[in-house]
Scaffold this motif. Structure first.
Motif, PDB file in Angstrom:
ATOM      1  N   GLY A 126       0.811  -1.209   0.000  1.00 48.06           N
ATOM      2  CA  GLY A 126       0.000   0.000   0.000  1.00 48.06           C
ATOM      3  C   GLY A 126       0.842   1.254   0.000  1.00 48.06           C
ATOM      4  N   SER A 127       0.187   2.371   0.240  1.00 49.50           N
ATOM      5  CA  SER A 127       0.844   3.668   0.264  1.00 49.50           C
ATOM      6  C   SER A 127       1.243   4.018   1.693  1.00 49.50           C
ATOM      7  CB  SER A 127      -0.093   4.732  -0.304  1.00 49.50           C
ATOM      8  OG  SER A 127       0.521   6.003  -0.279  1.00 49.50           O
ATOM      9  N   TYR A 128       2.493   4.415   1.864  1.00 59.04           N
ATOM     10  CA  TYR A 128       3.020   4.748   3.183  1.00 59.04           C
ATOM     11  C   TYR A 128       3.566   6.176   3.174  1.00 59.04           C
ATOM     12  CZ  TYR A 128       2.862  -0.155   4.704  1.00 59.04           C
ATOM     13  OH  TYR A 128       2.447  -1.416   5.060  1.00 59.04           O
ATOM     14  N   ALA A 129       3.409   6.842   4.305  1.00 59.10           N
ATOM     15  CA  ALA A 129       3.932   8.204   4.458  1.00 59.10           C
ATOM     16  C   ALA A 129       5.158   8.184   5.351  1.00 59.10           C
ATOM     17  CB  ALA A 129       2.859   9.114   5.062  1.00 59.10           C
ATOM     18  N   ILE A 130       6.097   9.056   5.068  1.00 61.75           N
ATOM     19  CA  ILE A 130       7.321   9.111   5.855  1.00 61.75           C
ATOM     20  C   ILE A 130       7.009   9.534   7.290  1.00 61.75           C
ATOM     21  CG2 ILE A 130       8.002  11.530   5.512  1.00 61.75           C
ATOM     22  CD1 ILE A 130      10.814  10.445   4.807  1.00 61.75           C
ATOM     23  N   ASP A 131       7.666   8.903   8.233  1.00 60.10           N
ATOM     24  CA  ASP A 131       7.549   9.281   9.636  1.00 60.10           C
ATOM     25  C   ASP A 131       8.659  10.295   9.909  1.00 60.10           C
ATOM     26  OD1 ASP A 131       7.614   9.557  12.362  1.00 60.10           O
ATOM     27  OD2 ASP A 131       7.451   7.435  12.810  1.00 60.10           O
ATOM     28  N   LYS A 132       8.293  11.562   9.970  1.00 59.80           N
ATOM     29  CA  LYS A 132       9.280  12.634  10.081  1.00 59.80           C
ATOM     30  C   LYS A 132      10.057  12.562  11.389  1.00 59.80           C
ATOM     31  CE  LYS A 132       6.370  15.668   7.274  1.00 59.80           C
ATOM     32  NZ  LYS A 132       5.635  16.959   7.227  1.00 59.80           N
ATOM     33  N   ALA A 133       9.430  12.013  12.422  1.00 58.07           N
ATOM     34  CA  ALA A 133      10.096  11.929  13.720  1.00 58.07           C
ATOM     35  C   ALA A 133      11.161  10.846  13.755  1.00 58.07           C
ATOM     36  CB  ALA A 133       9.063  11.689  14.819  1.00 58.07           C
ATOM     37  N   HIS A 134      11.103   9.916  12.810  1.00 59.55           N
ATOM     38  CA  HIS A 134      12.057   8.803  12.782  1.00 59.55           C
ATOM     39  C   HIS A 134      12.796   8.739  11.445  1.00 59.55           C
ATOM     40  CE1 HIS A 134       9.298   7.582  16.077  1.00 59.55           C
ATOM     41  NE2 HIS A 134      10.441   7.205  16.630  1.00 59.55           N
ATOM     42  N   LYS A 172      14.111  18.813   8.071  1.00 56.76           N
ATOM     43  CA  LYS A 172      12.752  18.884   7.520  1.00 56.76           C
ATOM     44  C   LYS A 172      12.694  18.056   6.242  1.00 56.76           C
ATOM     45  CE  LYS A 172      11.574  23.381   9.493  1.00 56.76           C
ATOM     46  NZ  LYS A 172      11.142  24.782   9.214  1.00 56.76           N
ATOM     47  N   ILE A 173      12.090  16.868   6.379  1.00 60.41           N
ATOM     48  CA  ILE A 173      12.036  15.897   5.285  1.00 60.41           C
ATOM     49  C   ILE A 173      10.613  15.382   5.157  1.00 60.41           C
ATOM     50  CG2 ILE A 173      13.020  13.737   4.421  1.00 60.41           C
ATOM     51  CD1 ILE A 173      15.191  14.386   6.803  1.00 60.41           C
ATOM     52  N   ASP A 174      10.159  15.202   3.948  1.00 59.24           N
ATOM     53  CA  ASP A 174       8.826  14.649   3.715  1.00 59.24           C
ATOM     54  C   ASP A 174       8.930  13.636   2.577  1.00 59.24           C
ATOM     55  OD1 ASP A 174       6.159  14.206   4.084  1.00 59.24           O
ATOM     56  OD2 ASP A 174       5.501  16.177   3.377  1.00 59.24           O
ATOM     57  N   GLY A 175       7.959  12.716   2.514  1.00 63.33           N
ATOM     58  CA  GLY A 175       8.000  11.742   1.434  1.00 63.33           C
ATOM     59  C   GLY A 175       6.924  10.703   1.539  1.00 63.33           C
ATOM     60  N   LYS A 176       6.856   9.869   0.508  1.00 63.95           N
ATOM     61  CA  LYS A 176       5.880   8.784   0.482  1.00 63.95           C
ATOM     62  C   LYS A 176       6.486   7.597  -0.258  1.00 63.95           C
ATOM     63  CE  LYS A 176       3.546  10.693  -3.624  1.00 63.95           C
ATOM     64  NZ  LYS A 176       2.255  11.172  -4.179  1.00 63.95           N
ATOM     65  N   LEU A 177       5.921   6.431   0.004  1.00 63.02           N
ATOM     66  CA  LEU A 177       6.442   5.184  -0.568  1.00 63.02           C
ATOM     67  C   LEU A 177       5.292   4.299  -1.010  1.00 63.02           C
ATOM     68  CD1 LEU A 177       8.766   3.026  -0.955  1.00 63.02           C
ATOM     69  CD2 LEU A 177       8.307   2.348   1.412  1.00 63.02           C
ATOM     70  N   ARG A 178       5.412   3.748  -2.209  1.00 61.40           N
ATOM     71  CA  ARG A 178       4.495   2.696  -2.657  1.00 61.40           C
ATOM     72  C   ARG A 178       5.184   1.378  -2.354  1.00 61.40           C
ATOM     73  NH1 ARG A 178       4.187   3.717  -7.840  1.00 61.40           N
ATOM     74  NH2 ARG A 178       5.382   1.937  -8.618  1.00 61.40           N
ATOM     75  N   PRO A 190       0.085   4.242  16.825  1.00 61.10           N
ATOM     76  CA  PRO A 190      -0.936   5.138  16.263  1.00 61.10           C
ATOM     77  C   PRO A 190      -0.780   5.385  14.778  1.00 61.10           C
ATOM     78  CG  PRO A 190       0.658   6.360  17.584  1.00 61.10           C
ATOM     79  CD  PRO A 190       0.915   4.904  17.837  1.00 61.10           C
ATOM     80  N   GLY A 191       0.397   5.058  14.224  1.00 62.57           N
ATOM     81  CA  GLY A 191       0.601   5.239  12.789  1.00 62.57           C
ATOM     82  C   GLY A 191       0.130   4.067  11.955  1.00 62.57           C
ATOM     83  N   GLY A 192      -0.267   2.973  12.620  1.00 67.65           N
ATOM     84  CA  GLY A 192      -0.689   1.786  11.891  1.00 67.65           C
ATOM     85  C   GLY A 192       0.490   0.910  11.525  1.00 67.65           C
ATOM     86  N   ALA A 193       0.525   0.438  10.287  1.00 64.02           N
ATOM     87  CA  ALA A 193       1.639  -0.381   9.822  1.00 64.02           C
ATOM     88  C   ALA A 193       2.909   0.467   9.773  1.00 64.02           C
ATOM     89  CB  ALA A 193       1.329  -0.951   8.443  1.00 64.02           C
ATOM     90  N   GLU A 250      28.917  12.057   0.514  1.00 71.75           N
ATOM     91  CA  GLU A 250      28.314  10.804   0.975  1.00 71.75           C
ATOM     92  C   GLU A 250      27.017  11.117   1.704  1.00 71.75           C
ATOM     93  OE1 GLU A 250      30.852   7.873   2.967  1.00 71.75           O
ATOM     94  OE2 GLU A 250      32.513   9.250   2.613  1.00 71.75           O
ATOM     95  N   VAL A 251      25.973  10.369   1.395  1.00 73.66           N
ATOM     96  CA  VAL A 251      24.673  10.580   2.025  1.00 73.66           C
ATOM     97  C   VAL A 251      24.240   9.313   2.748  1.00 73.66           C
ATOM     98  CG1 VAL A 251      22.241  11.149   1.630  1.00 73.66           C
ATOM     99  CG2 VAL A 251      24.002  12.211   0.228  1.00 73.66           C
ATOM    100  N   ALA A 252      23.764   9.470   3.970  1.00 71.86           N
ATOM    101  CA  ALA A 252      23.232   8.344   4.748  1.00 71.86           C
ATOM    102  C   ALA A 252      21.808   8.673   5.184  1.00 71.86           C
ATOM    103  CB  ALA A 252      24.102   8.062   5.963  1.00 71.86           C
ATOM    104  N   ILE A 253      20.916   7.726   4.944  1.00 76.58           N
ATOM    105  CA  ILE A 253      19.498   7.928   5.259  1.00 76.58           C
ATOM    106  C   ILE A 253      19.011   6.829   6.198  1.00 76.58           C
ATOM    107  CG2 ILE A 253      17.164   8.091   4.292  1.00 76.58           C
ATOM    108  CD1 ILE A 253      18.597   8.807   1.584  1.00 76.58           C
ATOM    109  N   GLU A 254      18.352   7.234   7.263  1.00 81.13           N
ATOM    110  CA  GLU A 254      17.647   6.309   8.150  1.00 81.13           C
ATOM    111  C   GLU A 254      16.200   6.764   8.183  1.00 81.13           C
ATOM    112  OE1 GLU A 254      18.851   3.612   9.535  1.00 81.13           O
ATOM    113  OE2 GLU A 254      20.911   3.980   8.854  1.00 81.13           O
ATOM    114  N   THR A 255      15.281   5.878   7.841  1.00 78.53           N
ATOM    115  CA  THR A 255      13.900   6.327   7.732  1.00 78.53           C
ATOM    116  C   THR A 255      12.890   5.241   8.066  1.00 78.53           C
ATOM    117  OG1 THR A 255      12.304   7.419   6.242  1.00 78.53           O
ATOM    118  CG2 THR A 255      13.764   5.765   5.265  1.00 78.53           C
TER     119      THR A 255
END
Length: 219
Positions: A36-44, A65-71, A165-168, A203-208
């Motif tokens: 399904g469609s998931y939204a980024i958890d900005k706090a994590h 300040k990061i935002d995003g979504k994932l299929r 509270p965020g569900g999956a 170099e870029v490192a992402i934890e999300t």
């Protein structure tokens, strides 16, 4: 009597060693997060980057300040797609000199007034292992868009439940490298054969984490 106890313990251990794999094989699989469609958890979520400073250290900074979504589809990972945006003015530096943040937001660097967003949109996902993939995407920085590859690891997840509270929820780690001069940010790049400046390579490192779906009803 002590000898009997030792023999009994040894026998029990041997039984567990033999039966262990069989028990594990028959254990029920952990519930998996749904497609399904998931939204980024900005706090994590964090995006950090490193550049070589004068050849002496790997200077590290981050955006907040990061935002995003994932299929998301665990059954067909190659079809998954992600989009993300970063506000460049959210750049966080360790005790910067006075005016340094403003300088980085200026025309020679991020030029945030003209280009208020850094963006990434995936275009291809290549599965490289049970929990890894190579993701190619269009990366937009300083008004220039070019492909950048991220090496991504899926860290796991769970389906909607009564305690989140965020569900999956699903989580990823990613790493990538690009040259900033390719995006029109060549200020301070050392001359050939020198380290006097700030490296072209970044170099870029992402934890999300992403969340999606409604939490399961409490019973």
């Amino acid at each position: 009597m002590k000898t009997l106890h030792v023999l009994a313990a040894a026998k029990a251990a041997s039984v567990l060693l033999i039966a262990g794999p069989a028990i594990a094989a028959t254990a029920p699989a952990a519930p998996q997060p749904p497609a399904g469609s998931y939204a980024i958890d900005k706090a994590h979520t964090s995006v950090t980057f490193r550049v070589v400073h004068l050849g002496f250290s790997h200077y590290t900074a981050r955006f907040s300040k990061i935002d995003g979504k994932l299929r998301f589809d665990p059954a067909a990972p190659a079809t998954m797609a992600v989009e993300a945006t970063i506000d460049p003015t959210s750049l966080e530096l360790n005790t910067p000199p006075a005016g340094f943040h403003d300088e980085l937001m200026g025309k020679n660097w991020f030029n945030a007034a003209a280009f208020p967003a850094i963006a990434y949109r995936s275009t291809k996902v290549e599965v490289t292992g049970p929990n890894t993939a190579r993701v190619t995407g269009d990366f937009t920085l300083h008004g220039v868009t070019k492909p950048v590859v991220l090496e991504v690891t899926y860290n796991g997840g769970y389906p909607p439940n009564s305690f989140d509270p965020g569900g999956a929820r699903i989580g990823f780690s990613a790493h990538g490298v690009f040259k900033r001069s390719a995006f029109g940010m060549g200020a301070g790049v050392p001359a050939p054969g020198s380290t006097m400046g700030v490296s072209d390579e970044v170099e870029v490192a992402i934890e999300t984490e992403f969340s999606g779906g409604k939490p399961a009803a409490k019973k």
